[in-house]
Motif scaffolding. Structure first.
Motif, PDB file in Angstrom:
ATOM      1  N   ILE A 202       0.841  -1.203   0.000  1.00 53.96           N
ATOM      2  CA  ILE A 202       0.000   0.000   0.000  1.00 53.96           C
ATOM      3  C   ILE A 202       0.876   1.253   0.000  1.00 53.96           C
ATOM      4  CG2 ILE A 202      -1.705   1.310   1.343  1.00 53.96           C
ATOM      5  CD1 ILE A 202      -2.870  -1.153  -0.124  1.00 53.96           C
ATOM      6  N   PHE A 203       1.997   1.186   0.703  1.00 55.10           N
ATOM      7  CA  PHE A 203       2.962   2.286   0.627  1.00 55.10           C
ATOM      8  C   PHE A 203       3.390   2.505  -0.823  1.00 55.10           C
ATOM      9  CE2 PHE A 203       7.403   3.534   0.217  1.00 55.10           C
ATOM     10  CZ  PHE A 203       7.406   4.756   0.889  1.00 55.10           C
ATOM     11  N   CYS A 204       3.759   1.407  -1.501  1.00 53.89           N
ATOM     12  CA  CYS A 204       4.220   1.527  -2.894  1.00 53.89           C
ATOM     13  C   CYS A 204       3.095   2.045  -3.792  1.00 53.89           C
ATOM     14  CB  CYS A 204       4.729   0.180  -3.412  1.00 53.89           C
ATOM     15  SG  CYS A 204       6.248  -0.391  -2.604  1.00 53.89           S
ATOM     16  N   ALA A 205       1.899   1.474  -3.620  1.00 49.58           N
ATOM     17  CA  ALA A 205       0.773   1.905  -4.451  1.00 49.58           C
ATOM     18  C   ALA A 205       0.494   3.390  -4.246  1.00 49.58           C
ATOM     19  CB  ALA A 205      -0.469   1.073  -4.112  1.00 49.58           C
ATOM     20  N   SER A 206       0.541   3.836  -2.991  1.00 47.98           N
ATOM     21  CA  SER A 206       0.246   5.240  -2.692  1.00 47.98           C
ATOM     22  C   SER A 206       1.288   6.159  -3.323  1.00 47.98           C
ATOM     23  CB  SER A 206       0.201   5.450  -1.172  1.00 47.98           C
ATOM     24  OG  SER A 206      -0.778   4.606  -0.588  1.00 47.98           O
ATOM     25  N   GLU A 207       2.555   5.752  -3.251  1.00 44.41           N
ATOM     26  CA  GLU A 207       3.612   6.579  -3.860  1.00 44.41           C
ATOM     27  C   GLU A 207       3.484   6.621  -5.374  1.00 44.41           C
ATOM     28  OE1 GLU A 207       4.481   8.219  -0.812  1.00 44.41           O
ATOM     29  OE2 GLU A 207       5.966   8.649  -2.360  1.00 44.41           O
ATOM     30  N   ILE A 208       3.078   5.476  -5.965  1.00 41.30           N
ATOM     31  CA  ILE A 208       2.875   5.438  -7.428  1.00 41.30           C
ATOM     32  C   ILE A 208       1.744   6.390  -7.815  1.00 41.30           C
ATOM     33  CG2 ILE A 208       2.052   3.976  -9.316  1.00 41.30           C
ATOM     34  CD1 ILE A 208       3.627   1.646  -7.940  1.00 41.30           C
ATOM     35  N   ILE A 209       0.670   6.403  -7.029  1.00 41.15           N
ATOM     36  CA  ILE A 209      -0.445   7.319  -7.315  1.00 41.15           C
ATOM     37  C   ILE A 209       0.032   8.768  -7.240  1.00 41.15           C
ATOM     38  CG2 ILE A 209      -2.653   8.185  -6.429  1.00 41.15           C
ATOM     39  CD1 ILE A 209      -3.162   5.232  -5.453  1.00 41.15           C
ATOM     40  N   ARG A 210       0.743   9.092  -6.149  1.00 38.09           N
ATOM     41  CA  ARG A 210       1.212  10.477  -5.971  1.00 38.09           C
ATOM     42  C   ARG A 210       2.101  10.919  -7.117  1.00 38.09           C
ATOM     43  NH1 ARG A 210       1.612   9.017  -0.637  1.00 38.09           N
ATOM     44  NH2 ARG A 210       0.081  10.146   0.608  1.00 38.09           N
TER      45      ARG A 210
ATOM     46  N   TYR B 173       2.789   9.240 -10.223  1.00 37.50           N
ATOM     47  CA  TYR B 173       2.525   8.943 -11.648  1.00 37.50           C
ATOM     48  C   TYR B 173       1.050   8.994 -12.051  1.00 37.50           C
ATOM     49  CZ  TYR B 173       7.347   7.249 -11.431  1.00 37.50           C
ATOM     50  OH  TYR B 173       8.700   7.148 -11.246  1.00 37.50           O
ATOM     51  N   LYS B 174       0.131   9.053 -11.079  1.00 40.25           N
ATOM     52  CA  LYS B 174      -1.309   9.125 -11.405  1.00 40.25           C
ATOM     53  C   LYS B 174      -1.712   8.143 -12.503  1.00 40.25           C
ATOM     54  CE  LYS B 174      -1.427  14.215 -10.676  1.00 40.25           C
ATOM     55  NZ  LYS B 174       0.011  14.489 -10.515  1.00 40.25           N
ATOM     56  N   PRO B 175      -1.470   6.839 -12.326  1.00 38.64           N
ATOM     57  CA  PRO B 175      -1.800   5.885 -13.392  1.00 38.64           C
ATOM     58  C   PRO B 175      -3.304   5.838 -13.655  1.00 38.64           C
ATOM     59  CG  PRO B 175      -1.327   4.718 -11.352  1.00 38.64           C
ATOM     60  CD  PRO B 175      -0.985   6.163 -11.105  1.00 38.64           C
TER      61      PRO B 175
ATOM     62  N   GLU C  12      -5.916  12.278  -3.127  1.00 39.07           N
ATOM     63  CA  GLU C  12      -6.141  13.698  -2.802  1.00 39.07           C
ATOM     64  C   GLU C  12      -4.859  14.505  -3.018  1.00 39.07           C
ATOM     65  OE1 GLU C  12      -9.752  12.989   0.444  1.00 39.07           O
ATOM     66  OE2 GLU C  12      -7.681  13.173   1.149  1.00 39.07           O
ATOM     67  N   ASP C  13      -3.737  13.960  -2.564  1.00 38.11           N
ATOM     68  CA  ASP C  13      -2.454  14.657  -2.758  1.00 38.11           C
ATOM     69  C   ASP C  13      -2.158  14.860  -4.243  1.00 38.11           C
ATOM     70  OD1 ASP C  13      -2.156  14.624  -0.059  1.00 38.11           O
ATOM     71  OD2 ASP C  13      -0.643  13.028  -0.003  1.00 38.11           O
ATOM     72  N   ALA C  14      -2.540  13.849  -5.040  1.00 41.22           N
ATOM     73  CA  ALA C  14      -2.267  13.929  -6.481  1.00 41.22           C
ATOM     74  C   ALA C  14      -3.298  14.785  -7.209  1.00 41.22           C
ATOM     75  CB  ALA C  14      -2.238  12.518  -7.081  1.00 41.22           C
ATOM     76  N   GLY C  15      -4.330  15.202  -6.482  1.00 42.92           N
ATOM     77  CA  GLY C  15      -5.368  16.043  -7.088  1.00 42.92           C
ATOM     78  C   GLY C  15      -6.302  15.293  -8.015  1.00 42.92           C
ATOM     79  N   ILE C  16      -6.436  13.979  -7.802  1.00 41.43           N
ATOM     80  CA  ILE C  16      -7.269  13.174  -8.712  1.00 41.43           C
ATOM     81  C   ILE C  16      -8.420  12.479  -7.991  1.00 41.43           C
ATOM     82  CG2 ILE C  16      -5.403  12.775 -10.383  1.00 41.43           C
ATOM     83  CD1 ILE C  16      -5.136   9.908  -9.145  1.00 41.43           C
ATOM     84  N   TYR C  17      -8.622  12.783  -6.710  1.00 45.28           N
ATOM     85  CA  TYR C  17      -9.616  12.007  -5.957  1.00 45.28           C
ATOM     86  C   TYR C  17     -10.998  12.093  -6.594  1.00 45.28           C
ATOM     87  CZ  TYR C  17     -12.535  10.105  -2.312  1.00 45.28           C
ATOM     88  OH  TYR C  17     -13.454   9.352  -1.642  1.00 45.28           O
TER      89      TYR C  17
ATOM     90  N   LEU D  34      -6.814   1.689   3.081  1.00 43.92           N
ATOM     91  CA  LEU D  34      -7.684   2.420   2.153  1.00 43.92           C
ATOM     92  C   LEU D  34      -7.504   3.925   2.345  1.00 43.92           C
ATOM     93  CD1 LEU D  34     -11.010   0.349   2.381  1.00 43.92           C
ATOM     94  CD2 LEU D  34      -9.259   0.261   0.579  1.00 43.92           C
ATOM     95  N   GLY D  35      -7.333   4.332   3.606  1.00 46.37           N
ATOM     96  CA  GLY D  35      -7.107   5.749   3.885  1.00 46.37           C
ATOM     97  C   GLY D  35      -5.843   6.265   3.227  1.00 46.37           C
ATOM     98  N   SER D  36      -4.823   5.420   3.193  1.00 48.13           N
ATOM     99  CA  SER D  36      -3.561   5.802   2.547  1.00 48.13           C
ATOM    100  C   SER D  36      -3.762   6.004   1.040  1.00 48.13           C
ATOM    101  CB  SER D  36      -2.517   4.713   2.824  1.00 48.13           C
ATOM    102  OG  SER D  36      -1.360   4.934   2.055  1.00 48.13           O
ATOM    103  N   LEU D  37      -4.537   5.111   0.418  1.00 49.60           N
ATOM    104  CA  LEU D  37      -4.789   5.245  -1.028  1.00 49.60           C
ATOM    105  C   LEU D  37      -5.629   6.489  -1.321  1.00 49.60           C
ATOM    106  CD1 LEU D  37      -5.574   1.483  -1.800  1.00 49.60           C
ATOM    107  CD2 LEU D  37      -3.465   2.723  -2.369  1.00 49.60           C
ATOM    108  N   ILE D  38      -6.635   6.736  -0.477  1.00 49.42           N
ATOM    109  CA  ILE D  38      -7.478   7.924  -0.665  1.00 49.42           C
ATOM    110  C   ILE D  38      -6.633   9.188  -0.516  1.00 49.42           C
ATOM    111  CG2 ILE D  38      -9.342   9.278   0.383  1.00 49.42           C
ATOM    112  CD1 ILE D  38     -10.687   6.555   1.111  1.00 49.42           C
TER     113      ILE D  38
END
Ligand SMILES: [Zn+2]
Length: 438
Positions: A179-187, A189-191, A234-239, A226-230
């Motif tokens: 989840i750490f990795c997934a969250s960093e990827i979202i922040r 790269y916004k896949p 939000e940090d990536a501006g895509i929520y 789930l909170g980490s992914l959300i």
């Protein structure tokens, strides 16, 4: 229409968990406006990697080729560790990752099953690795990740994740890692499509039973994930433009014992062992898939052997004490469940027995928490049995508040494809249009 889809497979989450999950802040945030398929019929066998092959493709296990977690080696069936079906190329059908990539979308997977070596279709890949990948390589785990296809773009994320949580396939650290990795990827790269697979709920069910005391703790922990992914969205501006799917692969059933049918095959002259009890040869061998098992013949085309083994197994099933209540021929599993392969028969457990592969007595044993197949809760059973997995969809692409009592896991990949606007023509399932905004 959502430009981002995050799929969280919460391993072994079942319908009965939702009442409690709704009381947790991040589950609640996703479920508040979600459409839900309450009970999803999974595939046979109900094991994590076979089911995930179906989730990714919309095809049953006989078509995907992922008929168990571990690969049966007919020349050395007792060799351990047995490798798992875990490469993306093991799947014989088109996957949602391929479809998304073909359409020019960016893809990501963090510890999702069956993604090893998938770098050509997964832009940001953290492959899910079992402990055996690191045997003898403990000093160079990053190199193992690289060899198994981890993307250059995520290597520093993996390194940081390992510094926090280690690399061992142990819960909940492996879940926190992914989840750490997934969250960093979202922040970063916004896949467009991200798949991740926290398994702490499944782990606690194995250890403490289907509704054992560990399950709520695991749901609490999963809520934090789930909170980490959300937060990452939000940090990536895509929520606001992100669709979430929370799904699961199978339920569990409580077991009270582990039976090794190979002992009885040996009694009947179908398995030979040496003085140390090690396998010398076999004409029939039972390979465990938890609450079901596949039976392999040394000469599957030998009609006489086939009949002899089938009659023996049917007699044992009828007697009712050997742990299995049904014997399916391969033709029957193909007709009923789309399950076929190089085995000859499938044994379905009696609802409270898991299968072992011991060759020596005792043929009946207690739990062994060191092997996921032999915990207090397990799976692999027919999909009709026990508590059922769920499918929860929330976000701009989905209708709000539609409740569908029953569905098929073969519809998951086509539903994802529809939401992403990509094509998955070989899937057996269909999009669930009732939950998708037109
Ligand atoms: Zn699973």
């Amino acid at each position: 229409m959502g430009k981002h889809l995050i799929v969280v497979s919460i391993d072994a989450l079942v319908y009965e968990d939702l009442e409690y999950a709704r009381t947790l802040p991040n589950f609640a945030k996703i479920m508040e406006n979600a459409s839900i398929i309450e009970r999803v019929k999974t595939v046979y066998p109900s094991l994590t990697h076979p089911v995930h092959s179906a989730i990714m493709t919309g095809c049953p296990t006989g078509k995907t080729g992922i008929i168990s977690n571990m690969i049966f080696d007919p020349n050395d069936p007792t060799a351990r560790p047995a490798p798992w079906f875990n490469d993306l190329s093991d799947i014989k059908c088109d996957t949602i990752l391929h479809a998304a990539k073909r359409a020019g979308l960016t893809t990501a997977a963090s510890s999702w099953p069956l993604t090893v070596g998938g770098g050509e279709v997964i832009d940001y890949l953290v492959p899910g690795l079992m402990n055996y990948y690191f045997d003898g390589r403990e000093d160079n785990v990053l190199e193992v990740y690289r060899e198994m296809g981890a993307s250059d773009a995520v290597m520093d994320i993996i390194e940081e994740g390992i510094s926090h949580f280690g690399y061992r396939d142990e819960h909940p650290d492996i879940d926190r890692f992914q989840i750490f990795c997934a969250s960093e990827i979202i922040r970063r790269y916004k896949p467009n499509l991200l798949l991740t697979h926290p398994s702490y709920v499944d782990n606690r069910r194995h250890a403490t039973g289907v509704f054992g005391e560990g399950v709520r703790l695991a749901l609490d922990e999963t809520d934090i994930m789930l909170g980490s992914l959300i937060a990452a969205c939000e940090d990536a501006g895509i929520y606001e433009e992100t669709d979430f799917i929370l799904l699961s692969d199978h339920g569990h059933i409580n077991i009270t014992r582990v039976v090794s049918p190979n002992v009885y095959l040996k009694d009947n002259g179908l398995i030979e062992v040496d003085d140390d009890g090690d396998l010398m040869s076999y004409e029939a061998y039972v390979s465990s898939g938890g609450a079901s098992a596949r039976v392999y013949l040394s000469r599957p085309e030998d009609g006489e052997l086939n009949m002899r083994v089938y009659n023996l197994l049917m007699d044992m099933a009828e007697e009712g004490i050997y742990g299995f209540e049904r014997v399916f021929t391969k033709e029957e599993t193909e007709r009923l469940y789309g399950l076929t392969g190089d085995f000859s028969f499938v044994l379905e457990g009696d609802g409270y027995t898991s299968f072992g592969e011991h060759l020596e007595r005792p043929s009946v044993r207690g739990y062994d928490l060191g092997d996921y197949r032999f915990g207090k809760g397990t799976h692999g059973h027919m999909p009709e049995k026990g508590p059922q997995p769920v499918f929860i969809a929330s976000g701009p692409s989905f209708e709000k508040g539609v409740i569908i009592p029953e569905g098929s896991i073969l519809n998951h990949a086509p539903t994802m494809a529809q939401v992403l606007g990509v094509f998955l023509p070989d899937a057996d399932g269909e999009p669930v249009y009732d939950i998708i905004k037109p």
